[in-house]
Design an enzyme around this catalytic site. Sequence first.
Site, PDB file in Angstrom:
ATOM      1  N   ASP A 133       0.848  -1.267  -0.002  1.00 41.86           N
ATOM      2  CA  ASP A 133      -0.025   0.110   0.094  1.00 41.86           C
ATOM      3  C   ASP A 133       0.919   1.346  -0.044  1.00 41.86           C
ATOM      4  O   ASP A 133       0.490   2.101  -0.865  1.00 41.86           O
ATOM      5  CB  ASP A 133      -0.982  -0.044   1.255  1.00 41.86           C
ATOM      6  CG  ASP A 133      -2.013   1.048   0.922  1.00 41.86           C
ATOM      7  OD1 ASP A 133      -2.165   1.246   0.002  1.00 41.86           O
ATOM      8  OD2 ASP A 133      -2.531   1.524   1.953  1.00 41.86           O
ATOM      9  N   CYS A 187     -16.934  -5.745 -15.030  1.00 42.81           N
ATOM     10  CA  CYS A 187     -18.112  -5.298 -14.407  1.00 42.81           C
ATOM     11  C   CYS A 187     -19.485  -5.544 -15.501  1.00 42.81           C
ATOM     12  O   CYS A 187     -20.516  -5.234 -15.162  1.00 42.81           O
ATOM     13  CB  CYS A 187     -18.158  -3.889 -14.044  1.00 42.81           C
ATOM     14  SG  CYS A 187     -16.929  -3.809 -12.592  1.00 42.81           S
ATOM     15  N   CYS A 190     -23.122  -3.324 -15.398  1.00 42.83           N
ATOM     16  CA  CYS A 190     -23.241  -2.747 -14.030  1.00 42.83           C
ATOM     17  C   CYS A 190     -22.624  -1.403 -13.895  1.00 42.83           C
ATOM     18  O   CYS A 190     -21.488  -1.352 -14.138  1.00 42.83           O
ATOM     19  CB  CYS A 190     -22.985  -3.836 -13.162  1.00 42.83           C
ATOM     20  SG  CYS A 190     -23.267  -3.242 -11.387  1.00 42.83           S
ATOM     21  N   CYS A 242     -19.064   1.881  -2.263  1.00 42.80           N
ATOM     22  CA  CYS A 242     -18.927   1.287  -3.466  1.00 42.80           C
ATOM     23  C   CYS A 242     -18.565  -0.067  -3.609  1.00 42.80           C
ATOM     24  O   CYS A 242     -18.755  -0.789  -4.476  1.00 42.80           O
ATOM     25  CB  CYS A 242     -17.665   2.030  -4.377  1.00 42.80           C
ATOM     26  SG  CYS A 242     -16.164   2.065  -3.692  1.00 42.80           S
ATOM     27  N   CYS A 246     -21.736  -3.330  -4.805  1.00 44.65           N
ATOM     28  CA  CYS A 246     -21.290  -4.313  -5.739  1.00 44.65           C
ATOM     29  C   CYS A 246     -21.698  -5.615  -5.661  1.00 44.65           C
ATOM     30  O   CYS A 246     -21.643  -6.375  -4.713  1.00 44.65           O
ATOM     31  CB  CYS A 246     -19.624  -4.408  -5.595  1.00 44.65           C
ATOM     32  SG  CYS A 246     -18.626  -5.221  -7.150  1.00 44.65           S
TER      33      CYS A 246
END
Length: 379
Positions: A133, A187, A190, A242, A246
């Site tokens: 990260d 996706c 969507c 978000c 999903c």
Amino acid sequence: MFDELKQDVIEQSRVIGIDKIGFASVDVFSTLKERLKQQQENQYQSGFEKGTIEERTTPRKLMPEAQSIISIALAYPSKLENAPRSTKGDRRGQFCRASWGTDYHDILRDRLEQLGQFLKEKHPDAQYKIMVDTGELADKEVAVRAGLGFTGKNTVLITPEFGSYVYIGEMITNIPFEPDQPLEEDCGDCNLCVDTCPTGALIQGGQLNAQKCIAFLTQTKDYLPDEYRAKIGNRLYGCDTCQVVCPKNKGKNFHFHEEMEPDPDVVKPRLKPLLRISNREFKETFGPMAGSWRGKKPIQRNAIIALANYKDQTAVDELIHGMKHDPRPMIRGTAAWALGKIGSEAGKVAIQEAQEKESDESALAEMEKGLNYFRAPQS
């Protein structure tokens, strides 16, 4: 020889508690490089990014001997068992799922270090460089290339097994492991995450304007822009919208790692006690979490805004105390704004009193915003 070593590494990854592993080449991330340039031009970056665009897209800039990258994923819980209720007079905030349990940076570094040591035992000439990260490489792009998952329209990695509820990290190594194949999945039609994002931070085409993203905004240390204060609701750190909407995450909830299990009272803490929490108490309570990395100031600011969004009359005395006595202008100012939004007469009088003694221009501006609620009441 390296095919056999690759299988050994895969088997060892399971032994030490890695849920998914993949291998990627060290080729330049050309598509990412163009996207980062575009993000920079559009000023979509958060400012938390590390390194130059070249360093972020060229693995051999970080390790000249690099021959491959090992990418790993660990699944984390998405459901909070025995969640405490937020009730009138006893309101609570919330930390996003990625901040539940022990800081994931520590967990992934530990797993990667164990894997690196295993690699050196098997191949003494092995070299490796670990990133989680906060390194230069984009963890998600490495994971996609390594076949762990695909990038959703919400810009996060989505794996077939665990949805997007995974922590990811990687290890650059001088061992030439055969790369895995990326997944051919997306996706489709969507668009739920884009349509549901509270601030419109998701841009069509899978880009994120970090400057509008609530997950980023909750980590800033200055005043929160006016237009986002109502939108953060009771979020203290991060945002899960978000991911929650999903379809790929439906039914995904994994409890594989004890250190990731959340303490319900810590990840959904009472808001009022946060206003006077000491540095020591904050460190003892929230220090092990990823959500504490920016310190208590952003968390306290967000708690004040959450109390204002709840219009919690029982918080007025605490907010008055903060407005009059906190040494930080941003906290004093935000408390004054919150008192105005809550709308009690005691708050109005207190703001007027505080104005006479306040010398900081930013705090004075917030006090004026607070008083404006009384002049022209707003919802």
